[in-house]
Design a protein around this motif. Structure first.
Motif, PDB file in Angstrom:
ATOM      1  N   HIS A 119       0.824  -1.216   0.000  1.00 47.66           N
ATOM      2  CA  HIS A 119       0.000   0.000   0.000  1.00 47.66           C
ATOM      3  C   HIS A 119       0.856   1.262   0.000  1.00 47.66           C
ATOM      4  CE1 HIS A 119       0.801  -0.995   4.277  1.00 47.66           C
ATOM      5  NE2 HIS A 119       0.999   0.312   4.370  1.00 47.66           N
ATOM      6  N   HIS A 126       0.502   5.129   1.803  1.00 43.59           N
ATOM      7  CA  HIS A 126      -0.281   5.728   2.884  1.00 43.59           C
ATOM      8  C   HIS A 126      -1.207   6.785   2.289  1.00 43.59           C
ATOM      9  CE1 HIS A 126       3.022   4.363   5.830  1.00 43.59           C
ATOM     10  NE2 HIS A 126       2.102   3.434   5.653  1.00 43.59           N
ATOM     11  N   GLU A 130       7.099   5.485   7.517  1.00 49.90           N
ATOM     12  CA  GLU A 130       6.930   4.386   8.466  1.00 49.90           C
ATOM     13  C   GLU A 130       8.285   3.730   8.701  1.00 49.90           C
ATOM     14  OE1 GLU A 130       3.796   1.813   7.204  1.00 49.90           O
ATOM     15  OE2 GLU A 130       3.781   0.663   9.070  1.00 49.90           O
ATOM     16  N   TYR A 178      10.072  -0.136   9.743  1.00 48.18           N
ATOM     17  CA  TYR A 178       9.857  -1.584   9.905  1.00 48.18           C
ATOM     18  C   TYR A 178      11.134  -2.154  10.529  1.00 48.18           C
ATOM     19  CZ  TYR A 178       5.817  -2.304   6.630  1.00 48.18           C
ATOM     20  OH  TYR A 178       4.600  -2.323   5.999  1.00 48.18           O
ATOM     21  N   HIS A 189       4.779   0.121  -0.164  1.00 47.24           N
ATOM     22  CA  HIS A 189       5.635  -0.876   0.480  1.00 47.24           C
ATOM     23  C   HIS A 189       4.896  -2.195   0.641  1.00 47.24           C
ATOM     24  CE1 HIS A 189       3.841   2.011   3.261  1.00 47.24           C
ATOM     25  NE2 HIS A 189       3.731   1.051   4.148  1.00 47.24           N
TER      26      HIS A 189
END
Ligand code: PA5
Ligand code: NI
Length: 187
Positions: free
Chosen positions: A87, A89, A96, A98, A135
């Motif tokens: 997706h 954002h 983000e 991870y 991502h």
């Protein structure tokens, strides 16, 4: 009013305690994502529709940040590794992080302009996902891939773009190793 607390994250199981929400994606819910539709139907039917991944959240709507884990099962469909939907954002200013806890994988990213990058996912590596990069995480190993993600509570998920046209690259197993190849179906 919100109060501070310590949240336990198990880096092997991915369990978050306490958590606020969770969901599970079975392979059948990822229909249309994999290149080989016949292989997909076969794995779903013969493999008993396995769980592909689970997401566990620690999210408070009154607070701007949230975090949680994604627990990805190992597996393949026609040589393509199990992966998340992928997706952008909704909020164009939201990135983000991870942070991989266990397992091994690849994070496949694609900018709005069509630039493709990958970041290796392995324990100790925290992937930085800038805003406006789609991502998708891919479990390229034979164990669970567990990572902690953290982002803005209201970043939002835009799934439509990737669902409609796919991503430019596929991650497949070639000679026992992950290989990044062009997606022949990219629209
Ligand atoms: O916010 C994120 O990027 C993650 O929590 C993902 O939502 C999670 O890994 C599942 O992937 P997807 O939402 O693309 O199915
Ligand atoms: Ni995201």
């Amino acid at each position: 009013m919100l109060f501070p607390e310590g949240v336990a994250i198990d880096g092997i199981s991915g369990e978050v305690t306490p958590s606020t929400d969770r969901y599970t994606k079975k392979l059948s819910e990822l229909s249309g994502l994999f290149h080989d539709a016949a292989a997909f139907d076969k794995v779903v039917a013969e493999g008993g529709d396995p769980i592909a991944y689970e997401v566990v959240d620690y999210r408070k709507q009154e607070c701007d940040i949230c975090f949680g884990t994604t627990i990805m099962m190992p597996g393949q469909v026609g040589g393509e590794y199990f992966m998340t939907r992928g997706h952008f954002h909704e909020r164009k200013d939201c990135g983000e992080g991870y942070y991989t806890q266990s397992g091994e994988g690849l994070l496949l990213l694609e900018s709005r302009e069509g630039e493709v990058r990958t970041v290796e996912m392995k324990p100790g590596i925290c992937a930085f996902i800038p805003p406006e990069w789609a991502h998708r995480s891919i479990n390229t190993g034979s164990e669970k891939l567990v990572f902690v993600w953290f982002c803005a509570t209201d970043a939002g998920h835009d799934y439509g773009t990737i669902r409609e046209r796919g991503m430019r690259k596929l991650v497949v197993e070639r000679d026992g190793r992950p290989a990044i190849i062009d997606n022949p179906n990219f629209a």
